[in-house]
Design a protein around this motif. Structure first.
Motif, PDB file in Angstrom:
ATOM      1  N   ASP A 262       0.749  -3.832 -10.995  1.00 12.91           N
ATOM      2  CA  ASP A 262       0.715  -4.754  -9.861  1.00 12.91           C
ATOM      3  C   ASP A 262       1.958  -5.643  -9.826  1.00 12.91           C
ATOM      4  O   ASP A 262       2.424  -6.018  -8.754  1.00 12.91           O
ATOM      5  CB  ASP A 262      -0.546  -5.630  -9.922  1.00 12.91           C
TER       6      ASP A 262
ATOM      7  N   LYS B  52       0.839  -1.200   0.000  1.00  8.39           N
ATOM      8  CA  LYS B  52       0.000   0.000   0.000  1.00  8.39           C
ATOM      9  C   LYS B  52       0.877   1.254   0.000  1.00  8.39           C
ATOM     10  O   LYS B  52       0.603   2.216  -0.714  1.00  8.39           O
ATOM     11  CB  LYS B  52      -0.915  -0.010   1.221  1.00  8.39           C
TER      12      LYS B  52
ATOM     13  N   HIS C  83       2.123   7.061  -6.427  1.00 12.69           N
ATOM     14  CA  HIS C  83       1.096   8.065  -6.727  1.00 12.69           C
ATOM     15  C   HIS C  83       1.638   9.475  -6.476  1.00 12.69           C
ATOM     16  O   HIS C  83       1.458  10.375  -7.300  1.00 12.69           O
ATOM     17  CB  HIS C  83      -0.151   7.818  -5.879  1.00 12.69           C
TER      18      HIS C  83
ATOM     19  N   VAL D  46       4.999  -3.809  -8.090  1.00 16.55           N
ATOM     20  CA  VAL D  46       4.905  -3.418  -6.684  1.00 16.55           C
ATOM     21  C   VAL D  46       5.857  -4.231  -5.811  1.00 16.55           C
ATOM     22  O   VAL D  46       6.596  -3.664  -4.997  1.00 16.55           O
ATOM     23  CB  VAL D  46       3.446  -3.536  -6.171  1.00 16.55           C
TER      24      VAL D  46
ATOM     25  N   ARG E 183       2.441   1.858  -3.441  1.00 20.75           N
ATOM     26  CA  ARG E 183       1.472   2.480  -4.356  1.00 20.75           C
ATOM     27  C   ARG E 183       1.289   3.967  -4.030  1.00 20.75           C
ATOM     28  O   ARG E 183       1.159   4.797  -4.923  1.00 20.75           O
ATOM     29  CB  ARG E 183       0.143   1.745  -4.287  1.00 20.75           C
TER      30      ARG E 183
END
Length: 95
Positions: free
Chosen positions: A21, A6, A13, A24, A9
């Motif tokens: 995905d 999380k 961002h 990551v 990501r």
């Protein structure tokens, strides 16, 4: 400190980086390795080590601090539509 998917990501961002995905997990490993190295640096004993600005000893280059007009005022305002004594003339914008 550990980074989870999380957080990866969220960092992507904030950096405006498109991360799929599949990317990551590798990014998570890389970020965790970087953070582990930074934590390792925190354990180094630096007492008695004098701060330095460079890894090689060198003297700071300096010059005499002399104020000049630059000698290019006429060339700077050459293409301006309105000038006076080498200053730009502009319309008044505040009453």
């Amino acid at each position: 400190m550990s980074v989870d998917a999380k957080t990866v990501r969220r960092i992507a961002h904030l950096a405006r980086i498109a991360v799929t995905d599949e990317e990551v997990a590798p990014l998570q490993d890389e970020l965790n390795a970087i953070l582990a190295f930074v934590e390792q640096l925190g354990t180094v004993d630096v007492l008695g080590v004098e701060p330095m600005t460079s890894v090689t000893p060198m003297a700071m280059k300096s010059r005499e601090d002399v104020i000049t007009d630059g000698g290019h005022a006429r060339e700077i305002v050459f293409n301006a539509p309105l000038t006076e004594d080498n200053y730009f003339l502009v319309p008044k914008v505040v009453e």
